[in-house]
Design an enzyme around this catalytic site. Sequence first.
Site, PDB file in Angstrom:
ATOM      1  N   SER A 107      81.776   7.524 -69.908  1.00 38.48           N
ATOM      2  CA  SER A 107      80.717   7.836 -70.854  1.00 38.48           C
ATOM      3  C   SER A 107      81.311   8.157 -72.231  1.00 38.48           C
ATOM      4  CB  SER A 107      79.920   9.026 -70.329  1.00 38.48           C
ATOM      5  OG  SER A 107      78.925   9.334 -71.237  1.00 38.48           O
ATOM      6  N   GLY A 108      80.789   7.507 -73.251  1.00 44.15           N
ATOM      7  CA  GLY A 108      81.265   7.750 -74.612  1.00 44.15           C
ATOM      8  C   GLY A 108      82.424   6.861 -75.013  1.00 44.15           C
ATOM      9  N   THR A 112      78.134   0.685 -74.829  1.00 47.24           N
ATOM     10  CA  THR A 112      76.867   0.236 -75.406  1.00 47.24           C
ATOM     11  C   THR A 112      77.104  -0.358 -76.791  1.00 47.24           C
ATOM     12  OG1 THR A 112      75.887   2.047 -74.211  1.00 47.24           O
ATOM     13  CG2 THR A 112      74.502   0.983 -75.830  1.00 47.24           C
ATOM     14  N   ASN A 157      78.420  12.293 -74.821  1.00 52.89           N
ATOM     15  CA  ASN A 157      77.958  11.229 -75.720  1.00 52.89           C
ATOM     16  C   ASN A 157      76.539  11.539 -76.195  1.00 52.89           C
ATOM     17  OD1 ASN A 157      77.305   8.859 -76.981  1.00 52.89           O
ATOM     18  ND2 ASN A 157      77.642   7.533 -75.199  1.00 52.89           N
ATOM     19  N   SER A 160      74.001   8.646 -74.694  1.00 52.01           N
ATOM     20  CA  SER A 160      74.575   8.169 -73.445  1.00 52.01           C
ATOM     21  C   SER A 160      73.548   7.378 -72.636  1.00 52.01           C
ATOM     22  CB  SER A 160      75.054   9.382 -72.642  1.00 52.01           C
ATOM     23  OG  SER A 160      75.619   8.949 -71.458  1.00 52.01           O
ATOM     24  N   SER A 161      73.947   6.162 -72.199  1.00 51.28           N
ATOM     25  CA  SER A 161      73.036   5.367 -71.359  1.00 51.28           C
ATOM     26  C   SER A 161      73.032   6.004 -69.981  1.00 51.28           C
ATOM     27  CB  SER A 161      73.539   3.935 -71.226  1.00 51.28           C
ATOM     28  OG  SER A 161      73.901   3.435 -72.466  1.00 51.28           O
ATOM     29  N   GLY A 384      81.395   3.660 -66.087  1.00 52.94           N
ATOM     30  CA  GLY A 384      82.761   3.565 -65.586  1.00 52.94           C
ATOM     31  C   GLY A 384      83.002   4.614 -64.513  1.00 52.94           C
ATOM     32  N   GLU A 386      83.783   7.847 -62.673  1.00 51.32           N
ATOM     33  CA  GLU A 386      83.512   9.216 -63.128  1.00 51.32           C
ATOM     34  C   GLU A 386      84.200  10.221 -62.226  1.00 51.32           C
ATOM     35  OE1 GLU A 386      79.320   9.961 -63.649  1.00 51.32           O
ATOM     36  OE2 GLU A 386      79.293   8.816 -65.530  1.00 51.32           O
TER      37      GLU A 386
HETATM   38  N1  LIG Z   1      83.433   0.216 -82.074  1.00 48.73           N
HETATM   39  C1  LIG Z   1      82.982   1.404 -82.493  1.00 48.73           C
HETATM   40  N2  LIG Z   1      83.084   1.719 -83.793  1.00 48.73           N
HETATM   41  C2  LIG Z   1      82.642   2.917 -84.241  1.00 48.73           C
HETATM   42  N3  LIG Z   1      82.099   3.856 -83.446  1.00 48.73           N
HETATM   43  C3  LIG Z   1      81.970   3.588 -82.144  1.00 48.73           C
HETATM   44  C4  LIG Z   1      82.400   2.356 -81.597  1.00 48.73           C
HETATM   45  N4  LIG Z   1      82.153   2.373 -80.281  1.00 48.73           N
HETATM   46  C5  LIG Z   1      81.590   3.561 -80.021  1.00 48.73           C
HETATM   47  N5  LIG Z   1      81.474   4.302 -81.133  1.00 48.73           N
HETATM   48  C6  LIG Z   1      80.903   5.658 -81.232  1.00 48.73           C
HETATM   49  O1  LIG Z   1      80.951   6.250 -79.966  1.00 48.73           O
HETATM   50  C7  LIG Z   1      79.657   6.628 -79.539  1.00 48.73           C
HETATM   51  C8  LIG Z   1      79.522   6.406 -78.062  1.00 48.73           C
HETATM   52  O2  LIG Z   1      79.550   5.049 -77.797  1.00 48.73           O
HETATM   53  P1  LIG Z   1      78.628   4.384 -76.699  1.00 48.73           P
HETATM   54  O3  LIG Z   1      77.298   4.973 -76.703  1.00 48.73           O
HETATM   55  O4  LIG Z   1      78.745   2.922 -76.866  1.00 48.73           O
HETATM   56  O5  LIG Z   1      79.385   4.852 -75.390  1.00 48.73           O
HETATM   57  P2  LIG Z   1      79.100   4.403 -73.901  1.00 48.73           P
HETATM   58  O6  LIG Z   1      80.390   3.989 -73.315  1.00 48.73           O
HETATM   59  O7  LIG Z   1      78.020   3.389 -73.873  1.00 48.73           O
HETATM   60  O8  LIG Z   1      78.636   5.729 -73.255  1.00 48.73           O
HETATM   61  P3  LIG Z   1      77.596   5.987 -72.082  1.00 48.73           P
HETATM   62  O9  LIG Z   1      78.209   5.486 -70.838  1.00 48.73           O
HETATM   63  O10 LIG Z   1      77.444   7.426 -72.105  1.00 48.73           O
HETATM   64  O11 LIG Z   1      76.365   5.251 -72.472  1.00 48.73           O
HETATM   65  C9  LIG Z   1      78.705   5.786 -80.345  1.00 48.73           C
HETATM   66  O12 LIG Z   1      77.488   6.445 -80.531  1.00 48.73           O
HETATM   67  C10 LIG Z   1      79.443   5.636 -81.654  1.00 48.73           C
HETATM   68  O13 LIG Z   1      79.245   6.752 -82.480  1.00 48.73           O
END
Ligand SMILES: Nc1ncnc2c1ncn2[C@@H]1O[C@H](COP(=O)(O)OP(=O)(O)OP(=O)(O)O)[C@@H](O)[C@H]1O
Length: 955
Positions: A107-108, A112, A157, A160-161, A384, A386
């Site tokens: 997560s984070g 996404t 996050n 977070s999805s 991923g 956890e």
């Molecule tokens: N390539 C990137 N460039 C800049 N900031 C990023 C990038 N990827 C992620 N972030 C930052 O990190 C935060 C978390 O990313 P994201 O929501 O994609 O995580 P995630 O892996 O989908 O988490 P979850 O599993 O909790 O949904 C985003 O809101 C953004 O602020």
Amino acid sequence: MEGALTARDKVGVQDFVLLDAYTSESAFLDNLRKRFSENLIYTYIGTLLVSVNPYQELGIYTVSQMELYQGVNFFELPPHIYAIADNAYRMMCSELNNHFILISGESGAGKTEASKKILQYFAVTCPMTKSLQIARDRLLLSNPVLEAFGNAKTLRNDNSSRFGKYMDIQFDYKGVPVGGHIISYLIEKSRVVFQNQGERNFHIFYQLLEGGEEELLACLGLERDPQLYKYLSQGHCAKESSINDKNDWKTVSSAFSVIDFTEDDLENLFGIIASVLHLGNICFEENHQGCATVPDTHEIKWISKLLGVHPSILLEALTHRKIEAKTEEVICPLTLELSVYARDAMAKAVYGRTFTWLVNKINSSLVNKDFTKKTVIGLLDIYGFEVFDKNGFEQFCINYCNEKLQQLLIERTLKAEQAEYEMEGIEWEPIQYFNNKIICDLVEERHKGIISILDEECIRPGPATDLSFLEKLEEKVGKHAHFQTRKLAGSKGRKRIGWMEFRLCHYAGEVTYCTKGFLEKNNDLLYRHLKEVLCRSKNRILKECFLVAELENRRRPPTVGTQFKNSLSSLLEILISKEPSYIRCIKPNDRKEPSKFDDLLIRHQIKYLGLMEHLRVRRAGFAYRRKYEHFLQRYKSLCPDTWPHWHGPPAEGVERLIRYIGYTPEEYKLGRTKIFIRFPRTLFATEDAFEFSKHQLGMIFSVLTSVECEMNQLTIRLEAHWRGALARKAAQRRTWAVRTVRKFIKGFINRNKPLCPDNEEFIVFVRKNYILNLRYHVPKNVLDKSWLRPPGILENASDLLRKMCTRNLVRKYCCGITAERKALMQQKVVTSELFRGKKEGYAEVLSQPFANSRIGVSTSSLSDGILVIHVSPEDHKQKGDAILRCEHVFEAVTKLVMLLKRGNVVNVVQGSLQFYIRPGKKGTIVFDTGSEEQVYKDKNGQLTVVSGCGGRCVT
Ligand SMILES: Nc1ncnc2c1ncn2[C@@H]1O[C@H](COP(=O)(O)OP(=O)(O)OP(=O)(O)O)[C@@H](O)[C@H]1O
């Protein structure tokens, strides 16, 4: 990759396969750190992309960056998510097959964001038609809606999805995105009723309260302050500075209209969202009998209004439970604790099913109604591995999912490696790797696996508890090498496992799960009483979510664990049929800070993401492989035989090149189309040599450049003149062409008018054209009646020409007739005069030429009056030759000859002549002189003619 091989010392290698110490986790980490400190967040392991979340805008997602990566060879540019997207897209277009991009990480970590970047890349770079812009917009706008309902702020996050997502983007045969389909996995329903400290419920609740119009809130019976709702305030962070709920509400509201949500849909949808908030605020009290009551029915009334259910029925369902005895139903009051449970179960069920409805609704707007064959690229954004301090049922499901995906990854990577070796004709060297099927089986095997044991415990009669489930596990899978509990562990491991816990040894490491809540979560029980209420709801969405048929079905619905197992197995079926690409996302620190690289945290993720294992498989054989053409193109300057041009086959060029630079046999292998280099150091040495030669070539070029400069000036001037002249000529030709076309059109319009300046040229053209055409279409003989149809203005001329042509043909025909044929024809004329219309058989005779040789005349040299007329002996219908006796033989023969117009038909014989008595049978007439004329037949039937002195003939 080659583009930056030389910068490796500073920024690390762009592909982990080029690490010399590829089995060392520290070397891996060092390389990642070096690159991260230079803001290089992407690194490859072969074709897998490792991405580290920068937590800052890096300016690497611009349109010009997208254009840079469009259609470029994967290894020619630094690693980027666009390269992965472009590679999948190009392969899909060229091979017309389906692909998926699996994005995983904790997560984070940026999953996404990564999937959004890929979607944007396709939206910008794919060909697009105006009508298909709607499909593209829907694809893009489905995201904020899904995020509003499926994402939440967590400690890790802010966005977070809380569900797994698989999204198919469909492309038509031209590579235009035309539609899509989304599948969601395991939405975290428990969040609807409970959030940890510092966390929030799903975004949509806050967005509605913050952004919703006064009128809307009034209709839903809601206040603007989230603190007033129990389901929104437990985490104590309803307001979060990094989240702008008001703006997000606007985005979501406008997205709704693009993805086909009607007013009615929205009214029903927000009715449900508001009902959940009202549900959370229902307070129960205990009466004297220890049963739950609801002292204030304000919330009940609102829920009844919004969901279209009767308030008293709802109240009863929340405080009572129907128990079905053999013949009747008994209604029992619930305790306060059970009422709270029932209320929360209702909120979770309503939200969970509404989320599924929402996904289906989005899908119906993404569906492409043209059913021609599509190719797809699937994006799988899935939780991923956890590992928390306390891991429960959710972590168990998530880690099982990762275990399955890891199995797929390793199998596919191994298979791809093996297939490449096979295709290239290189001997396959077996790779040692850990096959995690054993762990997957431990979890999912029918009747024997953990999920089956959990299901059994959920349905068995008698008091089943989380502890009894743990005991069943110990009994049934206690001997499994990857399973442990406190009881089963030796004295050493015991301390680290709690009494309620079991530990699984996953491919990524050990995880200890607490069984508390496993049964309840797996059952996900909604009391039948409440289900009945929901099935009878007048809310249109709930009507679709809770079908009455469900009440009639007495079979137990599948448990959450089994449902998850089944949906995973269908997901794997979807993935197996597609070509894979992988993106592994890494979170650099827990504080969402840019430029902070937490070694320990990242080390964990490297392990959990299975990156070392993947690298080992990729590197087991060769570190580097490239097509001969590409390798030669880059390094050809290192060998005089291949520089500046190699004219033979590239494979031979590469062979010559590496022999020249001194590769030893163990360093490389030559495949059918590629060179395989075993060690990174070999490649680096080649690259260093290349850099050196580039430098030297640079110096030579600078000398040549000054000479070339002057030449260039001259060439430019010359070219300018030449181009000017060509342009003028082209302009003249264009003007002439326009004028001619105009005249032609005018002529055509006036073609039927008498000759005038307007049609003069056109008519001349038409005339010329007709005459020229006629050349090839004149009749070839007198019998050919064809004639090229003339245009209207040339009809008279055409008639005259036709007559002339016919006359000419007749004349030619007459001149070509021979005298003999002429005579024959004259005979036919005579025959015609004699017999035409008078005698039968005339018509048949007319077409057969008369044979000259058919009639002959014979007579003797003596004075007899015998005359033999020979007719054709072949004609079987004839009776034979005619023997005539005639007094005026000379006159008769002469007239016959004259009639036949042939002198050579008369044969004057001496002694005897032969004749045909009938066809096939000959006779002889013997001529003799005697005192007396006589004609007689002897015994043999031979005819003798004797002529006397007076020459009189006798028959
Ligand atoms: N390539 C990137 N460039 C800049 N900031 C990023 C990038 N990827 C992620 N972030 C930052 O990190 C935060 C978390 O990313 P994201 O929501 O994609 O995580 P995630 O892996 O989908 O988490 P979850 O599993 O909790 O949904 C985003 O809101 C953004 O602020």
